[in-house]
Design an enzyme around this catalytic site. Structure first.
Site, PDB file in Angstrom:
ATOM      1  N   ARG A  68       5.977   0.470  28.172  1.00  0.00           N
ATOM      2  CA  ARG A  68       7.021   1.124  27.406  1.00  0.00           C
ATOM      3  C   ARG A  68       6.785   2.644  27.324  1.00  0.00           C
ATOM      4  O   ARG A  68       7.727   3.427  27.427  1.00  0.00           O
ATOM      5  CB  ARG A  68       7.054   0.543  26.006  1.00  0.00           C
ATOM      6  CG  ARG A  68       8.316   0.825  25.277  1.00  0.00           C
ATOM      7  CD  ARG A  68       8.259   0.138  23.939  1.00  0.00           C
ATOM      8  NE  ARG A  68       9.472   0.363  23.196  1.00  0.00           N
ATOM      9  CZ  ARG A  68       9.804   1.515  22.652  1.00  0.00           C
ATOM     10  NH1 ARG A  68       9.016   2.546  22.803  1.00  0.00           N
ATOM     11  NH2 ARG A  68      10.920   1.629  21.982  1.00  0.00           N
TER      12      ARG A  68
ATOM     13  N   TYR B  16      26.755  -6.145  15.492  1.00  0.00           N
ATOM     14  CA  TYR B  16      26.199  -4.857  15.946  1.00  0.00           C
ATOM     15  C   TYR B  16      27.298  -3.945  16.488  1.00  0.00           C
ATOM     16  O   TYR B  16      27.295  -2.734  16.254  1.00  0.00           O
ATOM     17  CB  TYR B  16      25.130  -5.082  17.020  1.00  0.00           C
ATOM     18  CG  TYR B  16      23.836  -5.612  16.451  1.00  0.00           C
ATOM     19  CD1 TYR B  16      22.887  -4.742  15.915  1.00  0.00           C
ATOM     20  CD2 TYR B  16      23.571  -6.967  16.421  1.00  0.00           C
ATOM     21  CE1 TYR B  16      21.703  -5.223  15.380  1.00  0.00           C
ATOM     22  CE2 TYR B  16      22.388  -7.456  15.888  1.00  0.00           C
ATOM     23  CZ  TYR B  16      21.461  -6.578  15.362  1.00  0.00           C
ATOM     24  OH  TYR B  16      20.295  -7.048  14.828  1.00  0.00           O
TER      25      TYR B  16
HETATM   26  O1  CP3 Z   1      10.384 -11.943  23.978  1.00  0.00           O
HETATM   27  C1  CP3 Z   1      11.576 -12.268  23.754  1.00  0.00           C
HETATM   28  O2  CP3 Z   1      11.938 -12.934  22.765  1.00  0.00           O
HETATM   29  C2  CP3 Z   1      12.631 -11.927  24.779  1.00  0.00           C
HETATM   30  C3  CP3 Z   1      13.320 -10.702  24.623  1.00  0.00           C
HETATM   31  C4  CP3 Z   1      14.211 -10.456  23.418  1.00  0.00           C
HETATM   32  C5  CP3 Z   1      14.313  -9.178  22.824  1.00  0.00           C
HETATM   33  N1  CP3 Z   1      15.297  -9.222  21.887  1.00  0.00           N
HETATM   34  C6  CP3 Z   1      13.508  -8.015  23.200  1.00  0.00           C
HETATM   35  C7  CP3 Z   1      13.522  -6.826  22.348  1.00  0.00           C
HETATM   36  C8  CP3 Z   1      15.117 -11.286  22.778  1.00  0.00           C
HETATM   37  C9  CP3 Z   1      15.382 -12.777  22.965  1.00  0.00           C
HETATM   38  C10 CP3 Z   1      15.803 -10.501  21.809  1.00  0.00           C
HETATM   39  C11 CP3 Z   1      16.870 -11.025  20.963  1.00  0.00           C
HETATM   40  C12 CP3 Z   1      17.494 -10.146  19.974  1.00  0.00           C
HETATM   41  N2  CP3 Z   1      17.739  -8.798  20.068  1.00  0.00           N
HETATM   42  C13 CP3 Z   1      18.058 -10.605  18.753  1.00  0.00           C
HETATM   43  C14 CP3 Z   1      18.122 -12.042  18.299  1.00  0.00           C
HETATM   44  C15 CP3 Z   1      16.825 -12.568  17.853  1.00  0.00           C
HETATM   45  C16 CP3 Z   1      16.251 -11.862  16.692  1.00  0.00           C
HETATM   46  O3  CP3 Z   1      15.116 -11.360  16.866  1.00  0.00           O
HETATM   47  O4  CP3 Z   1      16.902 -11.770  15.664  1.00  0.00           O
HETATM   48  C17 CP3 Z   1      18.591  -9.489  18.089  1.00  0.00           C
HETATM   49  C18 CP3 Z   1      19.282  -9.492  16.738  1.00  0.00           C
HETATM   50  C19 CP3 Z   1      18.395  -8.355  18.934  1.00  0.00           C
HETATM   51  C20 CP3 Z   1      18.853  -6.965  18.691  1.00  0.00           C
HETATM   52  C21 CP3 Z   1      17.751  -5.991  18.709  1.00  0.00           C
HETATM   53  N3  CP3 Z   1      17.052  -5.625  19.842  1.00  0.00           N
HETATM   54  C22 CP3 Z   1      17.230  -5.265  17.620  1.00  0.00           C
HETATM   55  C23 CP3 Z   1      17.724  -5.373  16.182  1.00  0.00           C
HETATM   56  C24 CP3 Z   1      16.208  -4.460  18.123  1.00  0.00           C
HETATM   57  C25 CP3 Z   1      15.432  -3.414  17.386  1.00  0.00           C
HETATM   58  C26 CP3 Z   1      14.531  -4.019  16.398  1.00  0.00           C
HETATM   59  C27 CP3 Z   1      13.125  -3.888  16.842  1.00  0.00           C
HETATM   60  O5  CP3 Z   1      12.390  -4.871  16.754  1.00  0.00           O
HETATM   61  O6  CP3 Z   1      12.786  -2.768  17.275  1.00  0.00           O
HETATM   62  C28 CP3 Z   1      16.086  -4.722  19.507  1.00  0.00           C
HETATM   63  C29 CP3 Z   1      15.119  -4.126  20.433  1.00  0.00           C
HETATM   64  C30 CP3 Z   1      14.217  -5.083  21.123  1.00  0.00           C
HETATM   65  N4  CP3 Z   1      14.610  -6.220  21.772  1.00  0.00           N
HETATM   66  C31 CP3 Z   1      12.809  -4.918  21.308  1.00  0.00           C
HETATM   67  C32 CP3 Z   1      12.372  -6.020  22.069  1.00  0.00           C
HETATM   68  C33 CP3 Z   1      10.987  -6.276  22.571  1.00  0.00           C
HETATM   69  C34 CP3 Z   1      11.990  -3.747  20.809  1.00  0.00           C
HETATM   70  C35 CP3 Z   1      12.164  -2.681  21.832  1.00  0.00           C
HETATM   71  C36 CP3 Z   1      11.082  -1.645  21.774  1.00  0.00           C
HETATM   72  O7  CP3 Z   1      11.202  -0.755  20.928  1.00  0.00           O
HETATM   73  O8  CP3 Z   1      10.161  -1.733  22.592  1.00  0.00           O
END
Ligand code: CP3
Length: 358
Positions: free
Chosen positions: A48, A165
């Site tokens: 990352r 969203y």
């Molecule tokens: O490892 C896994 O589960 C597969 C990949 C995955 C991600 N997001 C990667 C991710 C999956 C299945 C999701 C689903 C997801 N994304 C959901 C539904 C499940 C849940 O957790 O509620 C939702 C609501 C999202 C939307 C989303 N994506 C948010 C709110 C955020 C920011 C919050 C945070 O944790 O930073 C993301 C970014 C995101 N998606 C990251 C990852 C690894 C973090 C990205 C980073 O900053 O490196």
């Protein structure tokens, strides 16, 4: 990229796929974790940090099949989970419809042009034109299928959570814009939910064609809704997706939502293969409620992973003693893993499951 070797595991006889079908239980239940690829892993942060030198680091990672493949493999390599989940995000369907998302450090997803009017809805691409914009996901799936020897879970966001969203413009503690729209512009909201349903079906079909072994639908924010509202805004669309997918493929479909302790009868009625329960409900009680024909996944409190290893082991062993003997139970968290969880605690959880019953 090194080929992963897990002796005795082939996709066709995987513990995870067998648990989804409720067959052939041997020794212990399978385990994987929501957000198992992510920031708590130093090897994830290394990629990352490298990607951050580009315009939009996280998007670069999910849009580059080599990087998405590598990150999907990281937790499998380190911990040996029984299934891999494709590294992507639920919000890619919104971008494909022409409502682009950015991921902002310490803030999360941001939509600069939220959908709040009939005009904004009308300006979206038709669902049939959207899926070609997700070709990079199919490329990652094909690449992963060449190197993985545990099953690969494909996924999508359910329409309500993705719409939340797109309408809020990002994460929101109250979902007030979508609620306002529910009462003041119901046609716009249902139009968006329908369009997301169509794109999700087309997207999941492509994931199946590209080779995923199971699917999971995420409707995370159902916990913001009354049962009645969830029945209007969530379940009819989830049901349409599941019905379309069952007509297309026999691969299993897991549904995850929050507030499963209350919403499970409606979830069961949507017809999935398995229900992934959050940690707010009692797993034994849920198992007694949900028909035996459906597999159950969950529901370790993600915050338990802040505890010391002995406590983690004790609490997880309790869950295993309750449900681990069942042929159709899959260990998972009740929601995604937090970014500041110590890697050693994730290892403890996996080790506890792997040692149980042997
Ligand atoms: O490892 C896994 O589960 C597969 C990949 C995955 C991600 N997001 C990667 C991710 C999956 C299945 C999701 C689903 C997801 N994304 C959901 C539904 C499940 C849940 O957790 O509620 C939702 C609501 C999202 C939307 C989303 N994506 C948010 C709110 C955020 C920011 C919050 C945070 O944790 O930073 C993301 C970014 C995101 N998606 C990251 C990852 C690894 C973090 C990205 C980073 O900053 O490196």
């Amino acid at each position: 990229m090194p080929k992963l070797v897990h002796p005795n595991t082939t996709v066709s006889t995987s513990r995870f796929l067998e648990a989804l079908q409720g067959i052939n239980h041997t020794g212990r239940p399978p385990i994987w974790m929501m957000r198992q690829a992510g920031r708590y892993l130093p090897e994830y942060r290394a990629i990352r940090d490298e990607a951050a030198r580009h315009h939009n680091g996280f998007l670069t990672m999910i849009q580059t099949p080599e990087l998405a493949t590598e990150v999907t493999l990281q937790p499998i390599r380190r911990f040996g989970m029984d299934a891999a989940i494709l590294f992507s995000d639920i919000l890619v369907t919104a971008s494909a419809l022409g409502c682009p998302v950015r991921f902002v450090e310490k803030k999360g997803p941001v939509f600069d042009t939220p959908i709040r009017s009939p005009e904004a809805l009308a300006a979206l691409r038709p669902a049939s034109d959207a899926v070609p914009h997700l070709q990079y996901v199919m490329d990652a799936i094909r690449m992963l299928k060449g190197v993985l020897d545990v099953p690969l879970i494909g996924f999508a966001g359910a329409p309500f959570t993705v719409a939340s969203y797109m309408i809020e413009g990002g994460s929101s503690p109250t979902l007030s814009h979508i609620k306002r729209m529910q009462y003041n512009q119901p046609d716009v909201l249902h139009g968006l939910l329908s369009q997301l349903t169509d794109v999700t079906i087309a997207y999941l079909k492509q994931q199946v064609d590209a080779g995923v072994d199971a699917l999971q639908l995420f409707d995370t924010w159902t916990n913001h809704l009354s049962v009645y509202d969830a029945q209007q805004l969530c379940f009819p669309y989830i049901q349409q997706i599941i019905t379309a997918m069952k007509a297309y493929t026999s691969i299993p479909i897991i549904v995850f939502c929050k507030n499963t302790g209350v919403l499970w009868p409606d979830l069961v009625a949507t017809g999935p293969t398995a229900i992934s329960i959050d940690w707010g409900c009692d797993a034994v009680h849920m198992r007694a409620c949900i028909p035996d024909t459906l597999a159950l996944q969950g529901n370790v409190d993600p915050f338990l992973l802040y505890a010391d290893p002995e406590t983690i082991e004790k609490r997880v062993t309790r869950l295993l003693n309750d449900l681990g003997h069942l042929p159709n139970y899959i260990v998972n968290l009740g929601h995604g893993i937090m970014p500041d969880i110590p890697v050693a605690h994730v290892q403890t959880l996996v080790n506890t499951v792997k040692a149980w019953g042997s």
